[in-house]
Design a protein around this motif. Structure first.
Motif, mmCIF file in Angstrom:
data_model
loop_
_atom_site.group_PDB
_atom_site.id
_atom_site.type_symbol
_atom_site.label_atom_id
_atom_site.label_comp_id
_atom_site.label_asym_id
_atom_site.label_seq_id
_atom_site.Cartn_x
_atom_site.Cartn_y
_atom_site.Cartn_z
ATOM 1 N N LEU A 123 28.308 67.821 54.176
ATOM 2 C CA LEU A 123 27.570 68.561 53.490
ATOM 3 C C LEU A 123 26.312 67.591 53.177
ATOM 4 C CD1 LEU A 123 29.839 69.959 50.832
ATOM 5 C CD2 LEU A 123 28.408 71.437 52.112
ATOM 6 N N LEU A 124 26.500 66.312 52.953
ATOM 7 C CA LEU A 124 25.607 65.460 52.585
ATOM 8 C C LEU A 124 24.481 65.245 53.827
ATOM 9 C CD1 LEU A 124 26.889 62.154 50.984
ATOM 10 C CD2 LEU A 124 24.995 63.446 50.254
ATOM 11 N N GLN A 125 24.970 65.185 54.887
ATOM 12 C CA GLN A 125 24.135 65.404 56.186
ATOM 13 C C GLN A 125 22.926 66.625 56.217
ATOM 14 O OE1 GLN A 125 26.013 65.367 59.872
ATOM 15 N NE2 GLN A 125 26.759 63.213 59.477
ATOM 16 N N GLN A 126 23.888 67.498 55.726
ATOM 17 C CA GLN A 126 23.012 68.893 55.690
ATOM 18 C C GLN A 126 21.682 68.875 54.572
ATOM 19 O OE1 GLN A 126 25.437 72.237 56.045
ATOM 20 N NE2 GLN A 126 24.309 72.746 57.714
ATOM 21 N N LEU A 127 22.514 68.392 53.625
ATOM 22 C CA LEU A 127 21.238 68.369 52.411
ATOM 23 C C LEU A 127 20.274 67.247 52.571
ATOM 24 C CD1 LEU A 127 21.363 66.369 49.601
ATOM 25 C CD2 LEU A 127 23.634 67.264 49.314
ATOM 26 N N ASN A 128 20.600 66.147 53.231
ATOM 27 C CA ASN A 128 19.635 65.262 53.595
ATOM 28 C C ASN A 128 18.437 65.623 54.413
ATOM 29 O OD1 ASN A 128 20.118 62.685 51.689
ATOM 30 N ND2 ASN A 128 22.128 62.666 52.775
ATOM 31 N N PRO B 218 26.425 59.742 48.148
ATOM 32 C CA PRO B 218 27.131 60.888 47.243
ATOM 33 C C PRO B 218 27.126 60.676 45.803
ATOM 34 C CG PRO B 218 28.496 59.855 49.191
ATOM 35 C CD PRO B 218 27.113 59.098 49.165
ATOM 36 N N ASP B 219 26.942 59.694 45.264
ATOM 37 C CA ASP B 219 26.894 59.526 43.852
ATOM 38 C C ASP B 219 25.774 59.950 43.114
ATOM 39 O OD1 ASP B 219 29.170 57.611 44.592
ATOM 40 O OD2 ASP B 219 28.050 55.946 44.428
ATOM 41 N N GLU B 220 24.637 60.139 43.936
ATOM 42 C CA GLU B 220 23.452 60.415 43.580
ATOM 43 C C GLU B 220 23.162 62.011 43.256
ATOM 44 O OE1 GLU B 220 19.753 57.919 44.926
ATOM 45 O OE2 GLU B 220 21.209 58.103 46.411
ATOM 46 N N VAL B 221 23.827 62.569 44.208
ATOM 47 C CA VAL B 221 24.029 64.108 44.111
ATOM 48 C C VAL B 221 25.274 65.068 43.531
ATOM 49 C CG1 VAL B 221 22.296 64.293 46.107
ATOM 50 C CG2 VAL B 221 24.727 64.394 46.588
ATOM 51 N N TYR B 222 25.120 66.074 43.033
ATOM 52 C CA TYR B 222 25.773 67.003 42.607
ATOM 53 C C TYR B 222 25.746 68.118 43.660
ATOM 54 C CZ TYR B 222 28.100 70.311 39.775
ATOM 55 O OH TYR B 222 29.216 71.220 39.510
ATOM 56 N N CYS C 167 29.911 88.496 51.079
ATOM 57 C CA CYS C 167 29.290 88.066 50.064
ATOM 58 C C CYS C 167 28.310 86.816 50.838
ATOM 59 C CB CYS C 167 29.749 87.314 48.727
ATOM 60 S SG CYS C 167 30.925 86.030 49.204
ATOM 61 N N LEU C 168 26.914 86.621 50.210
ATOM 62 C CA LEU C 168 26.292 85.486 50.570
ATOM 63 C C LEU C 168 26.622 84.297 49.678
ATOM 64 C CD1 LEU C 168 23.974 84.091 52.125
ATOM 65 C CD2 LEU C 168 22.489 85.564 50.821
ATOM 66 N N LYS C 169 27.303 83.360 50.179
ATOM 67 C CA LYS C 169 27.711 82.097 49.624
ATOM 68 C C LYS C 169 26.565 80.910 49.913
ATOM 69 C CE LYS C 169 31.925 80.298 47.695
ATOM 70 N NZ LYS C 169 33.133 80.128 48.087
ATOM 71 N N ALA C 170 26.083 80.372 48.983
ATOM 72 C CA ALA C 170 25.246 79.145 49.274
ATOM 73 C C ALA C 170 25.510 77.956 48.630
ATOM 74 C CB ALA C 170 23.701 79.487 48.825
ATOM 75 N N ASP C 171 25.331 76.743 49.282
ATOM 76 C CA ASP C 171 25.550 75.256 49.021
ATOM 77 C C ASP C 171 24.119 74.941 48.299
ATOM 78 O OD1 ASP C 171 28.437 75.232 49.422
ATOM 79 O OD2 ASP C 171 27.777 74.723 51.566
ATOM 80 N N ALA C 172 24.368 74.452 46.976
ATOM 81 C CA ALA C 172 23.376 73.992 46.463
ATOM 82 C C ALA C 172 23.345 72.399 45.939
ATOM 83 C CB ALA C 172 22.541 74.678 45.480
ATOM 84 N N TYR C 173 22.173 71.707 45.727
ATOM 85 C CA TYR C 173 22.485 70.263 45.190
ATOM 86 C C TYR C 173 21.561 69.852 44.197
ATOM 87 C CZ TYR C 173 18.432 68.561 47.758
ATOM 88 O OH TYR C 173 17.101 68.433 48.136
ATOM 89 N N MET C 174 21.924 68.948 43.292
ATOM 90 C CA MET C 174 20.852 68.692 42.366
ATOM 91 C C MET C 174 21.001 67.069 42.534
ATOM 92 S SD MET C 174 22.242 70.626 38.856
ATOM 93 C CE MET C 174 20.656 70.433 37.790
#
Ligand SMILES: [Zn+2]
Length: 283
Positions: free
Chosen positions: A6-11, A20-24, A95-102
């Motif tokens: 997930l981290l690789q993708q969001l980066n 990992p600590d920086e993102v939710y 359904c259309l499911k999405a992963d999101a980050y903050m």
């Protein structure tokens, strides 16, 4: 998907590598193929299109959206099927499911707690559907309206519109609502922009149509006072051509055969009709 992936993708979406600590990270259901409260539904093909369009799109939290920290971004989206569940029209639920980050900051820590706290979520998406298809007759109602009204039943089948030809996805907003409020998906669609002149023309046409309708209704009353109520109902359903035709014959009728005693009463009224080339009205 594990956290590392997930981290690789969001980066891919961030300027520097986030730890990992920086993102939710959280996931959210954006929309599905169920017939919704507006009696509309996305086709699976539309959901597929949306899954591509929503990646990279920013979501807004509608409450307390003061700063840019109050936004999340979708970095991954996919369709998920539920073979156990069927939609109203008997399709397999998708359904259309999405992963999101903050990015975690002091100011969004409360918001993150709220999302984590299992409060039910309501998501609204805004996108552009170029085509709406009637489920009963298959007409493309965004171009040619049909006689079916969504929400009504025809031969035991509910009419709804299929949302197709997705042209764009704009944003999504994430609303945390208390559990007792019925959760679901709301959405807002930008209708295809109608050019200004065309819109004005349509307005003028609508106004003229209403004007001629009221003129014909008045003429009906003058020509057939006793049955004017019934005629009014017929006039309501007439096309513009039919109204023009009826108007001509009513003018002939009113101007030709009006009895003197009636004419005195309606003289003033009739003078408002600007009868033009027709016979001059004389009591
Ligand atoms: Zn139809």
């Amino acid at each position: 998907m594990d956290e590392e992936k997930l981290l690789q993708q969001l980066n891919k979406f961030t300027r520097r590598k986030l730890s990992p600590d920086e993102v939710y990270i959280f996931s959210v259901i954006l929309c599905d193929n169920e017939v919704d409260r507006d009696n509309e539904k996305f086709t699976v093909k539309s959901l597929e299109k949306l899954s591509g369009l929503f990646v990279g799109k920013t979501g807004i939290f509608d409450h307390d959206a003061k700063g840019s920290n109050q936004t999340a971004r979708i970095f991954c989206a996919r369709l998920e099927k539920d073979p156990e569940r069927k939609t109203l029209d008997g399709e397999e639920y998708v359904c259309l499911k999405a992963d999101a980050y903050m990015v975690r900051t002091n100011s969004n820590s409360d918001l993150i707690k709220e999302i984590d706290g299992g409060i039910k979520k309501e998501v609204s998406v805004s996108c552009l559907a170029m085509k709406k298809t009637c489920s009963i007759c298959g007409a493309n109602v965004s171009k040619h309206p049909c006689s079916h009204e969504k929400g009504n039943f025809y031969g035991g089948k509910k009419c709804f519109y299929l949302l197709e030809d997705i042209a764009d996805a704009y944003e999504w907003s994430f609303v945390a609502v208390p559990a007792q409020v019925s959760a679901g998906i709301t959405k807002f669609f930008g209708a295809p922009q109608i050019p200004k002149e065309q819109a004005e023309l349509a307005e003028t046409e609508k106004r003229l149509f209403e004007e001629i309708k009221s003129e014909v209704t008045k003429l009906c009353f003058l020509a057939y006072p006793s049955s004017s109520k019934g005629l009014e109902k017929i006039v309501e359903k007439m096309s513009l051509d039919e109204l023009c035709e009826l108007k001509k014959s009513l003018i002939d009728c009113v101007c030709g055969d009006l009895k003197p005693q009636i004419s005195a009463v309606y003289k003033e009224d009739l003078s408002r009709f600007k009868l033009g080339g027709g016979k001059q009205f004389e009591p």
